[in-house]
Design a protein around this motif. Structure first.
Motif, PDB file in Angstrom:
ATOM      1  N   ARG A  70      -0.981  -6.282  -6.768  1.00  0.00           N
ATOM      2  CA  ARG A  70       0.318  -6.540  -7.399  1.00  0.00           C
ATOM      3  C   ARG A  70       1.211  -5.303  -7.328  1.00  0.00           C
ATOM      4  O   ARG A  70       0.729  -4.184  -7.259  1.00  0.00           O
ATOM      5  N   ALA A  71       2.498  -5.562  -7.459  1.00  0.00           N
ATOM      6  CA  ALA A  71       3.460  -4.461  -7.487  1.00  0.00           C
ATOM      7  C   ALA A  71       3.260  -3.628  -8.752  1.00  0.00           C
ATOM      8  O   ALA A  71       2.739  -4.116  -9.757  1.00  0.00           O
ATOM      9  N   PHE A  72       3.694  -2.369  -8.698  1.00  0.00           N
ATOM     10  CA  PHE A  72       3.589  -1.429  -9.820  1.00  0.00           C
ATOM     11  C   PHE A  72       4.939  -0.748  -9.937  1.00  0.00           C
ATOM     12  O   PHE A  72       5.537  -0.381  -8.938  1.00  0.00           O
ATOM     13  N   GLN A  73       5.394  -0.589 -11.176  1.00  0.00           N
ATOM     14  CA  GLN A  73       6.691   0.035 -11.404  1.00  0.00           C
ATOM     15  C   GLN A  73       6.596   0.931 -12.631  1.00  0.00           C
ATOM     16  O   GLN A  73       5.955   0.573 -13.621  1.00  0.00           O
ATOM     17  N   ALA A  74       7.228   2.099 -12.563  1.00  0.00           N
ATOM     18  CA  ALA A  74       7.235   3.007 -13.711  1.00  0.00           C
ATOM     19  C   ALA A  74       8.482   3.880 -13.646  1.00  0.00           C
ATOM     20  O   ALA A  74       9.005   4.153 -12.568  1.00  0.00           O
ATOM     21  N   THR A  75       8.926   4.325 -14.829  1.00  0.00           N
ATOM     22  CA  THR A  75      10.094   5.191 -14.898  1.00  0.00           C
ATOM     23  C   THR A  75       9.874   6.238 -15.984  1.00  0.00           C
ATOM     24  O   THR A  75       8.921   6.147 -16.762  1.00  0.00           O
ATOM     25  N   PHE A 101       4.279  -1.476  -3.770  1.00  0.00           N
ATOM     26  CA  PHE A 101       3.933  -2.840  -3.391  1.00  0.00           C
ATOM     27  C   PHE A 101       2.687  -2.829  -2.512  1.00  0.00           C
ATOM     28  O   PHE A 101       2.536  -1.934  -1.681  1.00  0.00           O
ATOM     29  N   PRO A 102       1.868  -3.856  -2.641  1.00  0.00           N
ATOM     30  CA  PRO A 102       0.763  -3.975  -1.689  1.00  0.00           C
ATOM     31  C   PRO A 102       1.305  -4.475  -0.345  1.00  0.00           C
ATOM     32  O   PRO A 102       2.250  -5.264  -0.304  1.00  0.00           O
ATOM     33  N   VAL A 103       0.733  -3.984   0.725  1.00  0.00           N
ATOM     34  CA  VAL A 103       1.021  -4.506   2.058  1.00  0.00           C
ATOM     35  C   VAL A 103      -0.153  -5.424   2.372  1.00  0.00           C
ATOM     36  O   VAL A 103      -1.279  -4.962   2.528  1.00  0.00           O
ATOM     37  N   VAL A 104       0.120  -6.731   2.403  1.00  0.00           N
ATOM     38  CA  VAL A 104      -0.949  -7.729   2.463  1.00  0.00           C
ATOM     39  C   VAL A 104      -0.898  -8.511   3.762  1.00  0.00           C
ATOM     40  O   VAL A 104       0.181  -8.912   4.211  1.00  0.00           O
ATOM     41  N   GLU A 105      -2.074  -8.698   4.347  1.00  0.00           N
ATOM     42  CA  GLU A 105      -2.197  -9.534   5.534  1.00  0.00           C
ATOM     43  C   GLU A 105      -3.343 -10.507   5.312  1.00  0.00           C
ATOM     44  O   GLU A 105      -4.453 -10.089   4.957  1.00  0.00           O
ATOM     45  N   THR A 106      -3.065 -11.772   5.469  1.00  0.00           N
ATOM     46  CA  THR A 106      -4.040 -12.853   5.251  1.00  0.00           C
ATOM     47  C   THR A 106      -4.831 -12.665   3.954  1.00  0.00           C
ATOM     48  O   THR A 106      -6.065 -12.732   3.947  1.00  0.00           O
ATOM     49  N   GLY A 107      -4.098 -12.375   2.882  1.00  0.00           N
ATOM     50  CA  GLY A 107      -4.707 -12.282   1.565  1.00  0.00           C
ATOM     51  C   GLY A 107      -5.438 -10.990   1.267  1.00  0.00           C
ATOM     52  O   GLY A 107      -5.992 -10.817   0.179  1.00  0.00           O
ATOM     53  N   VAL A 112      -0.562   0.410   0.778  1.00  0.00           N
ATOM     54  CA  VAL A 112       0.279   0.458  -0.420  1.00  0.00           C
ATOM     55  C   VAL A 112       1.561   1.191  -0.045  1.00  0.00           C
ATOM     56  O   VAL A 112       1.529   2.302   0.484  1.00  0.00           O
ATOM     57  N   PHE A 113       2.675   0.542  -0.341  1.00  0.00           N
ATOM     58  CA  PHE A 113       4.004   1.031   0.003  1.00  0.00           C
ATOM     59  C   PHE A 113       4.677   1.537  -1.266  1.00  0.00           C
ATOM     60  O   PHE A 113       4.848   0.783  -2.218  1.00  0.00           O
ATOM     61  N   LEU A 114       5.016   2.830  -1.303  1.00  0.00           N
ATOM     62  CA  LEU A 114       5.581   3.475  -2.491  1.00  0.00           C
ATOM     63  C   LEU A 114       7.001   3.950  -2.204  1.00  0.00           C
ATOM     64  O   LEU A 114       7.265   4.565  -1.177  1.00  0.00           O
ATOM     65  N   LEU A 115       7.898   3.657  -3.150  1.00  0.00           N
ATOM     66  CA  LEU A 115       9.276   4.137  -3.096  1.00  0.00           C
ATOM     67  C   LEU A 115       9.533   4.907  -4.381  1.00  0.00           C
ATOM     68  O   LEU A 115       9.133   4.456  -5.456  1.00  0.00           O
ATOM     69  N   GLY A 116      10.187   6.056  -4.277  1.00  0.00           N
ATOM     70  CA  GLY A 116      10.420   6.836  -5.478  1.00  0.00           C
ATOM     71  C   GLY A 116      11.763   7.539  -5.494  1.00  0.00           C
ATOM     72  O   GLY A 116      12.359   7.829  -4.454  1.00  0.00           O
ATOM     73  N   TYR A 117      12.209   7.784  -6.726  1.00  0.00           N
ATOM     74  CA  TYR A 117      13.434   8.549  -6.976  1.00  0.00           C
ATOM     75  C   TYR A 117      13.077   9.762  -7.819  1.00  0.00           C
ATOM     76  O   TYR A 117      12.238   9.671  -8.714  1.00  0.00           O
ATOM     77  N   ARG A 118      13.761  10.863  -7.578  1.00  0.00           N
ATOM     78  CA  ARG A 118      13.515  12.081  -8.367  1.00  0.00           C
ATOM     79  C   ARG A 118      14.383  12.120  -9.618  1.00  0.00           C
ATOM     80  O   ARG A 118      14.291  13.049 -10.400  1.00  0.00           O
ATOM     81  N   SER A 119      15.218  11.116  -9.792  1.00  0.00           N
ATOM     82  CA  SER A 119      16.006  11.000 -11.023  1.00  0.00           C
ATOM     83  C   SER A 119      15.730   9.619 -11.609  1.00  0.00           C
ATOM     84  O   SER A 119      15.297   8.713 -10.901  1.00  0.00           O
ATOM     85  N   GLU A 120      15.992   9.495 -12.898  1.00  0.00           N
ATOM     86  CA  GLU A 120      15.790   8.210 -13.554  1.00  0.00           C
ATOM     87  C   GLU A 120      16.768   7.210 -12.950  1.00  0.00           C
ATOM     88  O   GLU A 120      17.972   7.451 -12.915  1.00  0.00           O
ATOM     89  N   PHE A 127      17.012  -4.963  -5.530  1.00  0.00           N
ATOM     90  CA  PHE A 127      16.333  -3.859  -4.847  1.00  0.00           C
ATOM     91  C   PHE A 127      14.847  -4.181  -4.678  1.00  0.00           C
ATOM     92  O   PHE A 127      14.272  -3.956  -3.611  1.00  0.00           O
ATOM     93  N   LEU A 128      14.221  -4.698  -5.735  1.00  0.00           N
ATOM     94  CA  LEU A 128      12.799  -5.038  -5.667  1.00  0.00           C
ATOM     95  C   LEU A 128      12.531  -6.075  -4.576  1.00  0.00           C
ATOM     96  O   LEU A 128      11.548  -5.961  -3.838  1.00  0.00           O
ATOM     97  N   ALA A 129      13.405  -7.045  -4.453  1.00  0.00           N
ATOM     98  CA  ALA A 129      13.231  -8.083  -3.434  1.00  0.00           C
ATOM     99  C   ALA A 129      13.327  -7.484  -2.026  1.00  0.00           C
ATOM    100  O   ALA A 129      12.496  -7.783  -1.154  1.00  0.00           O
ATOM    101  N   VAL A 130      14.319  -6.621  -1.815  1.00  0.00           N
ATOM    102  CA  VAL A 130      14.490  -5.988  -0.502  1.00  0.00           C
ATOM    103  C   VAL A 130      13.294  -5.075  -0.211  1.00  0.00           C
ATOM    104  O   VAL A 130      12.752  -5.082   0.900  1.00  0.00           O
ATOM    105  N   ALA A 131      12.865  -4.299  -1.199  1.00  0.00           N
ATOM    106  CA  ALA A 131      11.744  -3.383  -1.010  1.00  0.00           C
ATOM    107  C   ALA A 131      10.460  -4.149  -0.697  1.00  0.00           C
ATOM    108  O   ALA A 131       9.674  -3.731   0.161  1.00  0.00           O
TER     109      ALA A 131
END
Length: 142
Positions: A70-75, A101-107, A112-120, A127-131
């Protein structure tokens, strides 16, 4: 394929205008037979410390996403010392807001794909949908 994957990571970083982006992949240690997750493709890093991070399934951002699928999000991460210990990539790269986000193939989780910002940063549903779509695009490289 590795050059193509790094180019894709660089391209996604520019498209999404994030400060940091990484893809974690796993290998199984031949001696211990334990799965080890490492951040192998990154863009926007401030140092090379990410290369030293070795996660097990269930530990750190990569391990949590790998285990749950599952996706993971934190701030506000820099204000939470316990999170900085649990999530070493956030400490090393001084990330304040992350989504992964998990990178999933056939289940099966392949990365694991991580996107981050250095500011809040407020992360929108759009954005979540595009990511998430970008994470799914990475499957063809794995």
């Amino acid at each position: 394929m590795t050059d193509q994957l790094q180019q894709k990571i660089d391209q996604i970083k520019e498209e999404l205008q994030v400060d940091f982006i990484a893809l974690a992949l796993s290998t199984v240690d031949e001696r211990t037979k334990v799965r080890v997750i490492r951040w192998q493709y990154v863009a926007g890093n401030t140092n090379q410390n990410y290369k030293r991070i070795r996660l097990q399934v269930g530990k750190g951002i990569g391990g949590i996403v790998w285990r749950t699928g599952r996706a993971f999000q934190a701030t506000k991460l820099q204000k939470q010392p316990e999170k900085l210990v649990e999530l070493p990539i956030t400490r090393m790269e001084k990330l304040e807001t992350i989504v992964a986000f998990p990178v999933v193939e056939t289940g099966e989780v392949k990365g694991v794909f991580l996107l981050g910002y250095r500011s809040e940063t407020d992360v929108t549903e759009a954005f979540l949908a595009v990511a998430k779509d970008k994470a799914n695009e990475l499957v063809v490289y794995l």
